[in-house]
Motif scaffolding. Sequence first.
Motif, PDB file in Angstrom:
ATOM      1  N   ALA A  41       0.762  -1.183   0.184  1.00 38.81           N
ATOM      2  CA  ALA A  41      -0.035  -0.046  -0.080  1.00 38.81           C
ATOM      3  C   ALA A  41       0.944   1.233  -0.128  1.00 38.81           C
ATOM      4  O   ALA A  41       0.411   2.449  -0.451  1.00 38.81           O
ATOM      5  CB  ALA A  41      -0.936   0.106   1.096  1.00 38.81           C
ATOM      6  N   LEU A  42       2.075   1.165   0.627  1.00 36.42           N
ATOM      7  CA  LEU A  42       2.988   2.379   0.638  1.00 36.42           C
ATOM      8  C   LEU A  42       3.155   2.701  -0.852  1.00 36.42           C
ATOM      9  O   LEU A  42       3.577   4.000  -1.104  1.00 36.42           O
ATOM     10  CB  LEU A  42       4.532   2.100   1.179  1.00 36.42           C
ATOM     11  N   TYR A  43       3.209   1.753  -1.724  1.00 36.22           N
ATOM     12  CA  TYR A  43       3.666   2.184  -3.324  1.00 36.22           C
ATOM     13  C   TYR A  43       2.856   2.329  -4.144  1.00 36.22           C
ATOM     14  O   TYR A  43       2.900   2.180  -5.277  1.00 36.22           O
ATOM     15  CB  TYR A  43       4.719   1.173  -3.577  1.00 36.22           C
ATOM     16  N   ARG A  44       1.455   2.402  -3.581  1.00 35.96           N
ATOM     17  CA  ARG A  44       0.334   2.426  -4.683  1.00 35.96           C
ATOM     18  C   ARG A  44       0.330   3.278  -5.729  1.00 35.96           C
ATOM     19  O   ARG A  44      -0.114   2.711  -6.859  1.00 35.96           O
ATOM     20  CB  ARG A  44      -1.066   2.609  -3.753  1.00 35.96           C
ATOM     21  N   ALA A  45       0.843   4.334  -5.590  1.00 40.49           N
ATOM     22  CA  ALA A  45       0.912   5.207  -6.702  1.00 40.49           C
ATOM     23  C   ALA A  45       1.652   4.989  -7.697  1.00 40.49           C
ATOM     24  O   ALA A  45       1.876   5.685  -9.006  1.00 40.49           O
ATOM     25  CB  ALA A  45       1.146   6.821  -6.200  1.00 40.49           C
ATOM     26  N   GLN A  46       2.663   4.061  -7.545  1.00 36.84           N
ATOM     27  CA  GLN A  46       3.657   3.626  -8.741  1.00 36.84           C
ATOM     28  C   GLN A  46       3.432   2.395  -9.088  1.00 36.84           C
ATOM     29  O   GLN A  46       4.252   1.655  -9.866  1.00 36.84           O
ATOM     30  CB  GLN A  46       5.142   3.807  -7.965  1.00 36.84           C
ATOM     31  N   LEU A  47       2.462   1.659  -8.753  1.00 34.29           N
ATOM     32  CA  LEU A  47       2.084   0.096  -9.051  1.00 34.29           C
ATOM     33  C   LEU A  47       1.527   0.158 -10.584  1.00 34.29           C
ATOM     34  O   LEU A  47       0.934   1.137 -10.961  1.00 34.29           O
ATOM     35  CB  LEU A  47       1.487  -0.501  -8.278  1.00 34.29           C
ATOM     36  N   ARG A  87      12.605  -9.567  -4.510  1.00 32.93           N
ATOM     37  CA  ARG A  87      13.306  -8.384  -4.674  1.00 32.93           C
ATOM     38  C   ARG A  87      12.591  -7.124  -3.821  1.00 32.93           C
ATOM     39  O   ARG A  87      13.006  -6.222  -3.660  1.00 32.93           O
ATOM     40  CB  ARG A  87      13.479  -8.014  -6.027  1.00 32.93           C
ATOM     41  N   GLY A  88      11.329  -7.526  -3.524  1.00 34.76           N
ATOM     42  CA  GLY A  88      10.704  -6.782  -2.850  1.00 34.76           C
ATOM     43  C   GLY A  88       9.777  -5.552  -3.480  1.00 34.76           C
ATOM     44  O   GLY A  88      10.135  -5.107  -4.446  1.00 34.76           O
ATOM     45  N   TRP A  89       8.764  -5.032  -2.787  1.00 35.53           N
ATOM     46  CA  TRP A  89       7.792  -3.966  -3.305  1.00 35.53           C
ATOM     47  C   TRP A  89       8.465  -2.651  -3.568  1.00 35.53           C
ATOM     48  O   TRP A  89       8.107  -1.901  -4.783  1.00 35.53           O
ATOM     49  CB  TRP A  89       6.805  -3.647  -2.230  1.00 35.53           C
ATOM     50  N   GLU A  90       9.513  -2.199  -2.724  1.00 41.39           N
ATOM     51  CA  GLU A  90      10.212  -1.102  -3.195  1.00 41.39           C
ATOM     52  C   GLU A  90      11.033  -1.064  -4.636  1.00 41.39           C
ATOM     53  O   GLU A  90      10.757  -0.264  -5.622  1.00 41.39           O
ATOM     54  CB  GLU A  90      11.480  -0.716  -2.039  1.00 41.39           C
TER      55      GLU A  90
END
Length: 283
Positions: free
Chosen positions: A33-39, A82-85
């Motif tokens: 959810a922290l990266y929603r704007a870039q998914l 590799r992770g969500w970031e």
Amino acid sequence: MSSDADQSRWLESWRCQYQINRSLRGQHDRIAALYRAQLPTFIIIGAAKSATTSLTTALGRHPEIQISQSMEPKFFGRHYLRGWEWYANQFEADPQRPLRGEASTMYSSSYGCYARTPELIYHHLGSIPLIYLVRHPLRRIESHWRHWRGRSKHCPPFDQLLRAPQLRQRVVEASLYHQQWQRYQRWFPQQSMLSITTEELSTEPQSSLRRILSFIGAKPDCTGLLEEAQLPLLNPAGSKGRKNVAAPSWSSELKQKTIDLIRPDSERFLASTGRPSTTWCWD
């Protein structure tokens, strides 16, 4: 295990499956959810060697669209560790290009680390548009084998197409389009899934692109996307080590056995996507 390398691969696969299972239980929802704007807002799920690179290149020229920095991120499978970031950083939070897409052809493969890919995408991204680009099954097999043979000394010869387990899984099963299509139909509604054939894209590039653009929510304007009214030609047969690999030859027996294996699936796929059974010639 036969070697330290085999042991390492097995361990990595186990860790990946473990984390994917945790993710599907909701344990990674807060991170994602922290990266929603870039998914991604859309994904091209395959198939391999069906002009996916050409399609993503053309789409990336559209002023509203950005394509992932890595070619084939494979995040919803092999590269989940590799992770969500890392995945989010494949894109930019750019209000001028609000549509974000990636193309990972392994998402429509039979490999174990992609077994839960449809569910994983749906869990985190919802019913986003999915594009399945497919090609004549035999022509796709030929190109896929040539690609692998040109890049790896471990690729078995073409005459072992149905006998070598790795070759059968990696190359042959990627042409079982209906099998893969059904995996996604279990999670995604029909209106979220679009199939396009490579042949349609090649013979009618503008109308096919307009259809894709409308499907993903972009302005259906092909200006600047094509090269002399055709898709950009990328990953030709001579690239990536394939220039010294001749096109494979089918023995009559191998061709017939392969057709017997693939054709029923192909005809089910064509029927389910509203195409005539004569779309692909098997002679």
